[in-house]
Design a protein around this motif. Structure first.
Motif: not given
Length: 190
Positions: A10-11, A17-26, A61-64
């Protein structure tokens, strides 16, 4: 069933980045996986991620990019150095992020997810001593094709055009000119 950690950025990051991260989780949740969203900026979330992995509750675990680089369990020891839990780096904006970030951090089971096959050569050039546990590729735009030749064909039209740069006051900024990056990479990015 074990859980999947998805790191949420996020910050101070690129506005998407926040949207992409949340879409991966979704997406993982839509496939009936038990997802734990870890907000990387929150110390208590980072501690929760470490505790869950140490207790064997996490499948992977996964991250950008390298979003977990710099999370230490003790001075000089990254969180993933001694953990068996795989970490998948989904590399966005490669090769730019490869030249200015450190994806070669200590991680016992580090997988790379690249959006372009040609980036693997750049990874190997920049991190010659780093052995990644594995590499995988996703087609650009997230559109699946019938076979690999179709997906990566130069003649294939794309519905999505992506421009890789950072933003400052709503304007794109070529930050790679401020870094001491290899001249060849600067030329490629320009």
């Amino acid at each position: 069933m074990k859980k999947i950690i998805v790191y949420i950025l996020t910050a101070g990051k690129h506005p998407t980045m926040e949207r992409i991260s949340n879409e991966i989780a979704d997406a993982f949740e839509a496939l009936d996986n038990n997802v734990v969203r870890i907000y990387i900026e929150k110390q208590e979330d980072r501690q929760l991620a470490y505790d869950l992995m140490k207790n064997g509750e996490i499948e992977f675990s996964v991250g950008l990019n390298n979003c977990v680089y710099g999370i230490y369990t003790s001075p000089g020891e990254t969180m993933y150095k001694n953990l068996d839990t795989p970490y998948v780096s989904i590399l966005l904006d490669a090769p730019y992020n490869l030249t200015v970030d450190n994806i070669g951090f200590d991680c016992k089971n580090h997988f790379l997810c690249l959006l372009d096959k040609s980036h693997l050569g750049i990874v190997k050039k920049l991190y010659p001593h780093k052995k990644f546990y594995g590499e995988m590729f996703l087609p650009l735009g997230g559109i699946a094709g019938g076979n690999e030749d179709e997906v990566f064909s130069r003649d294939r039209p794309y519905d999505v055009v992506v421009s890789a740069s950072s933003f400052s006051s709503g304007n794109p900024v070529r930050f790679w000119h401020e870094d001491e990056a290899d001249k060849n990479f600067i030329r490629i990015l320009d």
